[in-house]
Design a protein around this motif. Structure first.
Motif, PDB file in Angstrom:
ATOM      1  N   TYR A 333       0.841  -1.190   0.000  1.00  0.00           N
ATOM      2  CA  TYR A 333       0.000   0.000   0.000  1.00  0.00           C
ATOM      3  C   TYR A 333       0.881   1.248   0.000  1.00  0.00           C
ATOM      4  N   MET A 334       0.373   2.323  -0.626  1.00  0.00           N
ATOM      5  CA  MET A 334       1.046   3.617  -0.575  1.00  0.00           C
ATOM      6  C   MET A 334       0.046   4.687  -0.142  1.00  0.00           C
ATOM      7  N   ASP A 338      -3.321  12.954  -3.049  1.00  0.00           N
ATOM      8  CA  ASP A 338      -4.525  13.518  -3.653  1.00  0.00           C
ATOM      9  C   ASP A 338      -5.806  12.864  -3.158  1.00  0.00           C
ATOM     10  N   ASP A 339      -5.705  11.828  -2.358  1.00  0.00           N
ATOM     11  CA  ASP A 339      -6.919  11.110  -1.966  1.00  0.00           C
ATOM     12  C   ASP A 339      -6.713  10.420  -0.616  1.00  0.00           C
ATOM     13  N   GLY A 340      -7.478  10.825   0.374  1.00  0.00           N
ATOM     14  CA  GLY A 340      -7.491  10.091   1.632  1.00  0.00           C
ATOM     15  C   GLY A 340      -6.686  10.687   2.759  1.00  0.00           C
ATOM     16  N   ILE A 341      -6.081  11.870   2.579  1.00  0.00           N
ATOM     17  CA  ILE A 341      -5.358  12.472   3.690  1.00  0.00           C
ATOM     18  C   ILE A 341      -5.799  13.921   3.880  1.00  0.00           C
ATOM     19  N   PHE A 342      -5.765  14.398   5.096  1.00  0.00           N
ATOM     20  CA  PHE A 342      -5.940  15.820   5.344  1.00  0.00           C
ATOM     21  C   PHE A 342      -5.135  16.207   6.579  1.00  0.00           C
ATOM     22  N   ILE A 343      -4.781  17.472   6.607  1.00  0.00           N
ATOM     23  CA  ILE A 343      -3.907  18.003   7.648  1.00  0.00           C
ATOM     24  C   ILE A 343      -4.671  19.061   8.429  1.00  0.00           C
ATOM     25  N   GLU A 344      -4.714  18.887   9.724  1.00  0.00           N
ATOM     26  CA  GLU A 344      -5.392  19.847  10.594  1.00  0.00           C
ATOM     27  C   GLU A 344      -4.727  21.211  10.481  1.00  0.00           C
ATOM     28  N   ASP A 345      -5.526  22.252  10.224  1.00  0.00           N
ATOM     29  CA  ASP A 345      -5.022  23.637  10.132  1.00  0.00           C
ATOM     30  C   ASP A 345      -3.885  23.758   9.128  1.00  0.00           C
ATOM     31  N   GLU A 346      -4.043  23.103   7.977  1.00  0.00           N
ATOM     32  CA  GLU A 346      -2.958  23.083   6.989  1.00  0.00           C
ATOM     33  C   GLU A 346      -2.558  24.487   6.549  1.00  0.00           C
ATOM     34  N   LYS A 400      -3.974   0.396  -2.515  1.00  0.00           N
ATOM     35  CA  LYS A 400      -3.369  -0.901  -2.781  1.00  0.00           C
ATOM     36  C   LYS A 400      -2.752  -0.867  -4.185  1.00  0.00           C
ATOM     37  N   LEU A 401      -1.465  -1.223  -4.262  1.00  0.00           N
ATOM     38  CA  LEU A 401      -0.744  -1.183  -5.537  1.00  0.00           C
ATOM     39  C   LEU A 401      -0.882  -2.524  -6.245  1.00  0.00           C
ATOM     40  N   PHE A 409       2.190  -1.366 -15.757  1.00  0.00           N
ATOM     41  CA  PHE A 409       1.538  -0.173 -15.209  1.00  0.00           C
ATOM     42  C   PHE A 409       0.960  -0.491 -13.833  1.00  0.00           C
ATOM     43  N   VAL A 410       1.084   0.437 -12.915  1.00  0.00           N
ATOM     44  CA  VAL A 410       0.622   0.227 -11.546  1.00  0.00           C
ATOM     45  C   VAL A 410      -0.776   0.815 -11.372  1.00  0.00           C
ATOM     46  N   ASN A 411      -1.740  -0.053 -11.065  1.00  0.00           N
ATOM     47  CA  ASN A 411      -3.085   0.405 -10.732  1.00  0.00           C
ATOM     48  C   ASN A 411      -3.198   0.546  -9.215  1.00  0.00           C
ATOM     49  N   MET A 412      -4.154   1.351  -8.782  1.00  0.00           N
ATOM     50  CA  MET A 412      -4.335   1.560  -7.347  1.00  0.00           C
ATOM     51  C   MET A 412      -5.804   1.372  -6.980  1.00  0.00           C
ATOM     52  N   GLU A 413      -6.028   0.656  -5.888  1.00  0.00           N
ATOM     53  CA  GLU A 413      -7.370   0.474  -5.355  1.00  0.00           C
ATOM     54  C   GLU A 413      -7.408   1.018  -3.935  1.00  0.00           C
TER      55      GLU A 413
END
Length: 684
Positions: A333-334, A338-346, A400-401, A409-413
């Protein structure tokens, strides 16, 4: 390392913590963003004090009902917004002295809420949609319309008219959420459409103005104390003191653990120690150079364990090295920024007008081939504003790689979970040199402006003076830099636009190179690779759907085929040129003129191939980062360009070509006069 008081992490609140003091402390930590949210509804300090007081008591009352599946912050915000709406019904909003707030108060309720939740509270679109009970598409629409109306409210919205189909992509582009093919198409359009350039720049300026206003907005000094006094009168003072004592003990224990995890190794012993104990070669070098330290922060969810190994921060970026282990199966996994993270008070702790560096997945490294269930990666975040901070990184999705056997080519799920980290960060200084060397490329003036030596990379800042109307440089690609007899290779993903333009004669850009860990230099050699040009060459070709197609025409030394012209509610125009040998252009800049005028929206698409300097061809849609990195001076040739025009009944009238893009190979080297280099220190 002791964390400064203002950067101490917020204590985690769980469903088992019922003391009201913890809730008050949480509101205290988030008081600025919550105060701004309340101000956008009420515009009155006394009303906002009442809002905070009611919200704290209501959260305390509902806390036992909170579900573990919903984050504490979302539940609090839901209660807070509900009370905001109740109080705003009885309240007349007082006009603010700040223009941004006056404009903000003119927006519809949902537009205002979406902007504040996304850009002040920093929560994701998905969470905003969940909180406001809207769809993700509605959130995007409210973001776009909200900022456009905010811009208009500030008095600068009527002069900018971008293309409708690309306006819909502005927010996704600025938030780095466009898929790569769409991003390339968008950037190529922006390069050649001055209306969209001005429109996007104006919108971005509004966003930055909005963010800067929020950052400088100050909560009255006695505000939170007034709220606390009201709560204290209601609660037992002995119980509050006892809770506070436990909290201080918890912080002390955390700091003590942090001390235990800190390495006290310097000099030769430090280099030997890390060479034996750190298997990630890139991270090992940073640790040996004393630019970071081991953290070992861990969080596990659904059998996926994430370890934050170290953070290296400077003026360029905040680089996080991580390791993800699948404890249940053989998956890798990586983390996708762009998807699935956020930073408090970024936007409060990080530089707003910068973008993180693009880091593609790397499954071909020896380290990631070693074990099938462990992935070693790195994540680039914006640089810090201050020299020290604590980043509250919240991850709710990893990727998931999966390797595609046909072309590697690397797909991601996506794999959902919950991994939260409080990451202490210290920013390393960088060193800047003013160069001020002017050269000429393809008859166009180029300023070699500045050199920045930083721990995570080397930056060459350059300026373009596009005064020739018939030809302009869009981008320069460099081969490498040579500093102190060391060569820094160019980063393929590192070109960026400089938002702060202090000299209007030049458009400034930055080219990124690999780090050299040099702190001083008396010689700099710059080697060029190629230059991407836009050429103005106008031609109009009449279109008539009643004629039989394909038909051909000559342009820029090539024969181009118009393959299809269809009228109707979805009119279509398709033209192509599959012959690329000795072709002058790579893609055409054009517009389809209809008999109905400019009221119709257009969707553009393309097919093409990539050709390297040796003539080897690659399918544009099957290029992986690994293949792209190994290619020598690639050129992107569009073989088919198509346009779909939407409307009641659309009749294509003509194909108007404004010009084209092309790449010119360079083999130039500039040795800078060391007498012109002036040393300046930054980030200290």
């Amino acid at each position: 390392m002791i964390i400064p008081a203002k950067n101490k992490p917020v204590l985690p609140l769980t469903i088992s913590v019922k003391e009201i003091e913890s809730i008050v402390e949480w509101f205290d930590q988030h008081q600025q963003s919550l105060y701004i949210l309340g101000w956008s509804y009420l515009g009155n300090q006394l009303k906002i004090e009442e809002l905070f007081y009611r919200a704290i008591l209501q959260v305390y009352k509902e806390l036992p009902k909170f579900k573990k599946s919903t984050s504490f912050e979302l539940r609090v915000l839901s209660i807070f917004i509900r009370i905001c709406r109740e109080l705003s019904i009885e309240n007349s909003v007082i006009a603010s002295e700040e223009r941004v707030f006056n404009a903000l108060q003119q927006l519809k309720e949902q537009e205002r809420e979406v902007l504040i939740l996304k850009y002040i509270k920093g929560i994701s679109r998905e969470e905003t949609a969940q909180l406001l009970q809207l769809s993700s598409e509605q959130i995007k629409e409210f973001l776009i319309s909200g900022f456009q109306l905010l811009r208009k409210g500030l008095g600068n919205g009527d002069d900018y008219q971008g293309c409708y189909e690309y306006q819909k992509l502005y927010v996704n582009y600025l938030e780095r959420k466009l898929e790569r093919p769409r991003k390339i198409d968008f950037e190529m359009h922006i390069y050649n459409c001055h209306n969209c350039q001005d429109d996007l720049a104006s919108l971005q300026e509004t966003i930055l103005n909005f963010s800067e206003t929020i950052e400088t907005f100050s909560v009255p000094a006695d505000f939170m104390e007034n709220v606390k006094d009201r709560v204290s009168q209601r609660e037992n003072s002995i119980k509050l003191k006892k809770k506070k004592s436990k909290r201080i003990g918890f912080i002390s224990a955390s700091v003590f653990v942090l001390f235990l995890g800190t390495g006290f190794f310097t000099g030769i012993f430090q280099k030997i120690y890390y060479s034996l104990t750190e298997e990630n070669q890139e991270l090992r070098i940073f640790l040996q150079e004393d630019l970071g330290e081991r953290l070992g922060l861990e969080a596990e969810s659904n059998g996926v364990n994430i370890k934050i190994k170290s953070v290296i921060a400077d003026e360029i970026q905040t680089l996080i090295f991580y390791e993800i282990e699948d404890t249940n199966d053989n998956n890798q996994y990586m983390i996708n920024i762009d998807d699935g993270i956020f930073i408090e008070d970024e936007m409060k702790i990080m530089v707003a007008n910068t973008y993180p560096m693009y880091i593609p997945p790397d499954m071909e490294s020896d380290l990631n081939k070693k074990e099938k269930n462990i992935y070693h990666g790195k994540l680039s975040l914006r640089p810090l504003k201050e020299n020290e901070a604590t980043i509250q990184l919240n991850i709710n999705k990893v990727m998931k790689l999966k390797r595609n056997s046909s072309d590697s080519f690397v797909n991601m799920e996506p794999e959902e979970g919950k991994w939260n980290f409080d990451i202490p960060v210290t920013k390393n200084p960088s060193i800047e040199y003013a160069l001020n060397e002017e050269v000429e490329i393809e008859g166009i003036a180029v300023l070699i402006d500045k050199l920045i030596l930083a721990p995570t990379g080397t930056i060459l800042q350059y300026g373009l003076k596009n005064e020739q109307p018939e030809k302009r440089i869009e981008m320069i690609n460099f081969k490498n830099l040579e500093i102190n007899n060391k060569v820094a290779e160019a980063d393929l993903y590192g070109n960026s636009y400089v938002h702060a333009q202090n000299d209007l004669r030049w458009s400034k850009f930055q080219a990124h190179f690999k780090p050299l860990f040099e702190k001083e230099t008396d010689e700099v050699k710059v080697r060029f690779d190629n230059v991407y040009l836009s050429i103005v060459d106008n031609k109009t070709i009449a279109l008539n759907a009643s004629k039989e197609y394909p038909q051909t025409f000559d342009y820029a030394g090539s024969t181009i085929s118009i393959d299809k012209v269809e009228t109707g509610q979805s009119a279509i125009v398709v033209f192509s040129n599959h012959e690329i040998n000795n072709r002058a252009y790579e893609s055409l800049h054009y517009n389809i003129v209809t008999e109905e005028g400019d009221d119709s929206s257009m969707e553009m698409d393309h097919k093409g191939i990539i050709v390297d300097k040796n003539g080897k061809e690659y399918d544009m849609k099957k290029i992986t980062p690994r293949i792209y990195e190994e290619m020598e001076q690639p050129r992107h040739f569009f073989t088919v360009q198509s346009t779909k025009i939407q409307g009641k009944k659309v009749t294509p009238k003509s194909l108007e070509i404004y010009g084209y893009s092309t790449t010119k190979y360079l083999d130039d080297e500039v040795e800078l006069d060391t007498e012109l280099i002036v040393k300046e220190e930054a980030g200290t």
